[in-house]
Enzyme design. Structure first.
Site, short mmCIF file in Angstrom:
data_model
loop_
_atom_site.label_atom_id
_atom_site.label_comp_id
_atom_site.label_asym_id
_atom_site.label_seq_id
_atom_site.Cartn_x
_atom_site.Cartn_y
_atom_site.Cartn_z
N GLY A 20 -3.28 -5.40 -6.85
CA GLY A 20 -4.12 -4.67 -7.79
C GLY A 20 -5.63 -4.74 -7.58
N ASN A 22 -7.38 -2.51 -5.96
CA ASN A 22 -7.86 -1.15 -6.21
C ASN A 22 -7.81 -0.81 -7.70
OD1 ASN A 22 -8.67 0.15 -3.62
ND2 ASN A 22 -6.62 -0.57 -3.03
N ILE A 97 8.17 6.12 -3.35
CA ILE A 97 7.83 7.51 -3.05
C ILE A 97 8.22 8.38 -4.25
CG2 ILE A 97 8.35 9.46 -1.52
CD1 ILE A 97 8.69 7.34 0.72
N LEU A 98 7.26 9.13 -4.75
CA LEU A 98 7.53 9.99 -5.92
C LEU A 98 8.33 11.22 -5.48
CD1 LEU A 98 3.95 9.80 -7.49
CD2 LEU A 98 6.02 8.67 -8.36
N ASN A 112 -3.91 9.27 -3.97
CA ASN A 112 -3.37 8.02 -3.39
C ASN A 112 -4.39 7.44 -2.42
OD1 ASN A 112 -1.40 6.03 -2.54
ND2 ASN A 112 -1.13 7.26 -0.68
N HIS A 114 -4.70 5.19 1.06
CA HIS A 114 -3.86 4.79 2.19
C HIS A 114 -4.72 4.03 3.20
CE1 HIS A 114 -0.43 5.02 4.86
NE2 HIS A 114 -1.27 5.32 5.83
N ASP A 150 2.03 10.94 2.66
CA ASP A 150 0.69 10.71 3.20
C ASP A 150 0.10 11.93 3.91
OD1 ASP A 150 0.83 8.07 2.27
OD2 ASP A 150 1.73 7.35 4.12
N GLU A 179 -11.71 0.05 0.86
CA GLU A 179 -10.86 0.80 -0.09
C GLU A 179 -11.39 0.67 -1.51
OE1 GLU A 179 -6.61 0.19 -0.08
OE2 GLU A 179 -6.63 -0.41 2.01
C1 GAR Z 1 -3.86 -1.15 -0.24
O1 GAR Z 1 -4.26 -1.58 1.04
C2 GAR Z 1 -3.40 0.29 -0.18
O2 GAR Z 1 -4.11 1.08 0.71
C3 GAR Z 1 -1.98 0.11 0.27
O3 GAR Z 1 -1.51 -1.00 -0.45
C4 GAR Z 1 -2.60 -1.89 -0.68
C5 GAR Z 1 -2.65 -2.23 -2.14
O4 GAR Z 1 -3.63 -3.20 -2.39
N1 GAR Z 1 -1.19 1.28 0.03
C6 GAR Z 1 -0.30 1.75 0.87
O5 GAR Z 1 -0.02 1.20 1.92
C7 GAR Z 1 0.40 3.01 0.41
N2 GAR Z 1 0.95 3.69 1.53
P1 GAR Z 1 -4.06 -3.55 -3.86
O6 GAR Z 1 -2.76 -3.82 -4.63
O7 GAR Z 1 -4.89 -4.80 -3.71
O8 GAR Z 1 -4.81 -2.40 -4.43
#
Ligand code: GAR
Length: 194
Positions: A20, A22, A97-98, A112, A114, A150, A179
Site C-alpha cells: 500500500g 501507492n 484481473i478485473l 492502474n 504498472h 496492461d 511510482e
Molecule cells: C507496485 O510496484 C505496482 O506497480 C505493482 O505492485 C506494487 C504495489 O506496491 N503493480 C503491479 O505489478 C500490477 N501489475 P504498493 O502496494 O506498495 O503500492
C-alpha cells in the site's frame, strides 16, 4: 471520463493487494488543499496487509473481498462502490484481473499503476526482465484499464535508470519511489482534462 465540476471532489476508491505505498501517496494527495479527489474506500482481496493497516489507521473505509469466485467477488465490489458513490477507481498493486464486464460497467474510469515503461513488460517480473534484457532505463506507467491486460491508454510515465549493479529488488525500490510520486500526477492529469 469522470467530470470535475468547480471545487467538487471526485469520490475515489483504491484497490490493493498488499503493502500500500501507492495507496499512501494517493491518500496524502487527497489531503492537500488543491486535490480533486476524496478517498472514500479501499478494496483489498487480502486482509492482513500493511495497506489495510494503513487505511484503518487513517480511518478510510475498507472492504476485504475474498476471491474464491471472481463473479461473486466483483458483485460484492460493485455493490460497495455504488454505495459509496465511487467515480474513479485507482488500482495500486491490485493483483487480480478485473473482468471485461466490470471494466465496461465503470465506463473505463479505472486507472492502474504498472512497474515498467509500458508497452514493455506487461504482466509480472518486470524488473527481472528489464535487467536480463540489459535495458538502460526502466520505470513506471499509469494507464487507463482496458479489457486487455496492461494495454490501456498511457496517462503518464516516469523513467528510472537501470544500474549495472541492480538486482530486481534494488531496481524495484527505486521504481517504487518514482511510482509514489507519479500516481498523484496521473490523477490530476486525468481529472483536469474534463
Ligand atoms: C507496485 O510496484 C505496482 O506497480 C505493482 O505492485 C506494487 C504495489 O506496491 N503493480 C503491479 O505489478 C500490477 N501489475 P504498493 O502496494 O506498495 O503500492
Amino acid at each position: 471520463m469522470v467530470k470535475l465540476i468547480g471545487n467538487y471532489k471526485i469520490n475515489c476508491a483504491v484497490f490493493i493487494s498488499g503493502r500500500g505505498t501507492n495507496l499512501k501517496s494517493i491518500y496524502e494527495y487527497s489531503k492537500i488543499k488543491k486535490s480533486n479527489i476524496s478517498l472514500k474506500l479501499v478494496i483489498s482481496n487480502k486482509s492482513n496487509t500493511l495497506g489495510i493497516d494503513f487505511a484503518r489507521k487513517y480511518k478510510i473505509k475498507t472492504q476485504v473481498v475474498r476471491y474464491k469466485n471472481k463473479n461473486e467477488a466483483e458483485k460484492k465490489i460493485i455493490k460497495c462502490l455504488k454505495k459509496n458513490n465511487i467515480k474513479l477507481i485507482c488500482l495500486a498493486g491490485f493483483m487480480k484481473i478485473l473482468s471485461k464486464n466490470f471494466i465496461k460497467r465503470f465506463k473505463y474510469n479505472i486507472i492502474n499503476i504498472h512497474p515498467s515503461l509500458l508497452p514493455k513488460y506487461k504482466g509480472l517480473n518486470t524488473h527481472d526482465r528489464a535487467i536480463k534484457n540489459k535495458d538502460k532505463y526502466s520505470g513506471c506507467t499509469v494507464h487507463y484499464v482496458s479489457e486487455k491486460l496492461d494495454s490501456g491508454k498511457i496517462i503518464v510515465q516516469k523513467k528510472v535508470k537501470v544500474l549495472k549493479s541492480d538486482t530486481p529488488q534494488s531496481l524495484s525500490k527505486r521504481i517504487l519511489i518514482a511510482e509514489n510520486k507519479l500516481y498523484p500526477i496521473a490523477i490530476r492529469k486525468v481529472l483536469s482534462k474534463n
